[in-house]
Design an enzyme around this catalytic site. Structure first.
Site, PDB file in Angstrom:
ATOM      1  N   ASP A  29      -5.921   2.267  -3.798  1.00 22.90           N
ATOM      2  CA  ASP A  29      -7.228   2.178  -3.136  1.00 22.90           C
ATOM      3  C   ASP A  29      -7.484   3.347  -2.195  1.00 22.90           C
ATOM      4  O   ASP A  29      -8.538   3.429  -1.581  1.00 22.90           O
ATOM      5  CB  ASP A  29      -7.376   0.853  -2.384  1.00 22.90           C
ATOM      6  CG  ASP A  29      -6.370   0.670  -1.258  1.00 22.90           C
ATOM      7  OD1 ASP A  29      -5.503   1.550  -1.068  1.00 22.90           O
ATOM      8  OD2 ASP A  29      -6.449  -0.364  -0.557  1.00 22.90           O
ATOM      9  N   SER A  82       0.822  -1.219   0.000  1.00 21.44           N
ATOM     10  CA  SER A  82       0.000   0.000   0.000  1.00 21.44           C
ATOM     11  C   SER A  82       0.854   1.267   0.000  1.00 21.44           C
ATOM     12  O   SER A  82       1.616   1.509  -0.925  1.00 21.44           O
ATOM     13  CB  SER A  82      -0.955  -0.036   1.192  1.00 21.44           C
ATOM     14  OG  SER A  82      -1.883   1.008   1.159  1.00 21.44           O
ATOM     15  N   ASP A 107      -2.585   6.286  -3.506  1.00 26.75           N
ATOM     16  CA  ASP A 107      -1.433   5.683  -2.852  1.00 26.75           C
ATOM     17  C   ASP A 107      -0.868   4.589  -3.751  1.00 26.75           C
ATOM     18  O   ASP A 107      -1.316   4.402  -4.890  1.00 26.75           O
ATOM     19  CB  ASP A 107      -1.800   5.152  -1.463  1.00 26.75           C
ATOM     20  CG  ASP A 107      -2.804   4.013  -1.518  1.00 26.75           C
ATOM     21  OD1 ASP A 107      -3.470   3.860  -2.554  1.00 26.75           O
ATOM     22  OD2 ASP A 107      -2.919   3.280  -0.516  1.00 26.75           O
ATOM     23  N   ASP A 157      -1.038   1.410  -4.039  1.00 24.88           N
ATOM     24  CA  ASP A 157      -1.848   0.342  -4.638  1.00 24.88           C
ATOM     25  C   ASP A 157      -3.193   0.836  -5.134  1.00 24.88           C
ATOM     26  O   ASP A 157      -4.035   0.045  -5.548  1.00 24.88           O
ATOM     27  CB  ASP A 157      -2.021  -0.834  -3.673  1.00 24.88           C
ATOM     28  CG  ASP A 157      -2.920  -0.518  -2.493  1.00 24.88           C
ATOM     29  OD1 ASP A 157      -2.971   0.660  -2.095  1.00 24.88           O
ATOM     30  OD2 ASP A 157      -3.548  -1.447  -1.966  1.00 24.88           O
TER      31      ASP A 157
END
Length: 472
Positions: free
Chosen positions: A272, A129, A268, A270
């Site tokens: 999400d 993340s 960010d 990833d």
């Protein structure tokens, strides 16, 4: 059973240190594969397992070949370690008799979408993340595109304690690559925007954090008509989240100003998590963006039920929603728990102040691109600016201090910590909140205090943090 590996958002750690090592990851893939092959624990469709449904890569429809193997899609972000971990995970899954579909670097919510759209048994994302490049981790999605329930994660942990299984050669899983995964996801995202709307006339900066959305976020907005200035879209394996993305809003703010853009969007690593910035340089967090979406849904008569937040959601959000007679409830921190609350209440909208926003009428999980499109839909429908829409919610000052501890439970039942927290709550009264919680993603205890005055919030946060350190 106590959790050993899974936190609030999957498994995460430093690459090369347990548990993010190739041998563990192969065992993780094998354990997950055995749970999936078992069917019931992972809630895998009996029809898919019985027939080995494999997707037709041209049409996206699930066809039913002769194989009886379950199938999993694996995506990853842009960290250099993703190559190594992907291979280890694939090996473990294949040994358990699970077919693997590889889609390369793709946002976490894209993998959730692909698992559902291609009628696969599960989706796995290799990502840490918003963490630095030398961390990595794993997130799991069920075949319906939602995070795995706690019980299933515990079942995977139980299987990790068992010997590694290798099925006979005739039943080994195979690996295939989904070549058109980015295009599929771009079309899906566009489909969550009003069919009669477009973004023509808007100049938008899009910061993808040199992460998984680097090749999809810009095209989504461009194909909807926006003039896109893409930044943070040159990943090299090491620069993910470095000075770009949702954790570095000053970069987005500077780019919006330099390009005279109407607004900016930051994701960010990833993809999400979302934050946005207006043309005056004001940054809006997840609470404010969630509020903007909720009010727009309400004004259109489309808001079903209330709004779900977390223990970290700003008190101002709760009060502002109450002023519009919108119910609000808090879940534990983590978008998986927001989802559980939404499903339990039959609601559709929720999120975290960190920028994870769930619009269940659009997607099964938090999606930075889809969430941004919902805010943009509100702007284009009303003709209002981002500042007028999201800025209508004035947040209370919220001070967060992370206390790094070897034992995250050392402060529990400590008399001085309890006395300090009690004093803070009495002093703040109904105009503030105090929260202590161990992080689910790093070895820290988070001390949060919010009130109408920042000085007051900071004073009490520092006092409580000092008491927590002293208790260690």
């Amino acid at each position: 059973m106590t959790r050993q590996y899974f936190g609030t958002d999957g498994i995460r750690g430093r690459v090369g240190e347990a548990p993010i090592t190739p041998d563990f990851v192969m065992r993780l893939g094998n354990a997950a594969g055995q749970v999936l092959a078992g069917g019931s624990a992972a809630q895998v469709s009996a029809e898919i397992l019985a027939s080995g449904a494999a997707p037709d890569m041209k049409s996206g429809a699930a066809k039913l070949p002769r194989s009886a193997r379950p199938a999993v899609v694996i995506g990853k972000d842009t960290r250099v370690s993703g190559y190594m971990l992907e291979s280890a995970l694939q090996a473990g899954l294949s040994a358990a008799g699970v077919d693997v579909y590889l889609c390369g670097p793709m946002p976490t919510p894209a993998v959730a979408y692909l698992a559902r759209a291609l009628r696969l048994s599960a989706g796995i994302v290799i990502s840490a993340s918003h963490n630095p490049y030398d961390d990595n981790g794993f997130k799991f999605f069920s075949r319906d595109g939602s995070k795995l329930p706690d019980a299933v994660e515990l079942e995977i942990e139980r299987m990790l304690a068992q010997p590694l299984l290798t099925v006979d050669s005739a039943r080994l899983g195979r690996a295939r690559r989904i070549a058109d995964a980015p295009g599929r996801y771009i079309e899906f995202c566009k489909g969550t925007f009003p069919a009669d709307g477009d973004l023509r006339g808007l100049r938008i900066v899009v910061d993808s954090a040199h992460g998984a959305a680097y090749h999809v976020a810009g095209p989504v907005l461009h194909e909807l008509g926006a003039d896109v200035i893409a930044i943070g879209n040159q990943p090299d394996g090491f620069n993910i989240n470095r000075s770009f993305g949702a954790t570095h809003p000053s970069t987005l703010r500077d780019a919006v100003s330099a390009n005279q853009a109407h607004l900016g969007i930051a994701l960010d690593g990833d993809g999400d998590r979302l934050l946005m910035c207006d043309d005056r340089g004001r940054v809006y967090d997840g609470d404010q963006l969630l509020y903007a979406i909720a009010i727009d849904r309400l004004d259109q008569g489309l808001l079903r039920g209330g709004v779900a937040g977390t223990l970290m959601s700003n008190l101002a959000l709760e009060r502002a929603l109450a002023a519009r007679e919108i119910a609000f409830e808090r879940a534990k921190v983590g978008d998986r728990y927001v989802l559980e609350l939404l499903l339990a209440r039959g609601w559709q909208l929720g999120g975290e102040n960190s920028g994870h926003i769930l619009c269940l009428d659009r997607h099964t999980t938090g999606d930075g691109i889809v969430s941004a499109l919902q805010v943009l839909a509100a702007l284009t429908r009303t003709g209002r600016t981002l500042g007028e829409t999201a800025g209508a919610l004035e947040l209370y000052p919220q001070v967060m201090i992370n206390v790094r501890l070897a034992d995250l439970n050392a402060h529990r039942d400590n008399a001085m910590v309890a006395k300090t927290v009690d004093g803070a709550r009495k002093a703040l009264g109904a105009g503030g909140r105090v929260l202590l919680r161990p992080s689910g993603t790093e070895p820290v205890v988070r001390v949060m205090v919010e009130s109408e005055r920042e000085a007051t919030s900071r004073e009490w946060a520092e006092s409580i943090a000092a008491a927590v350190r002293a208790a260690a």
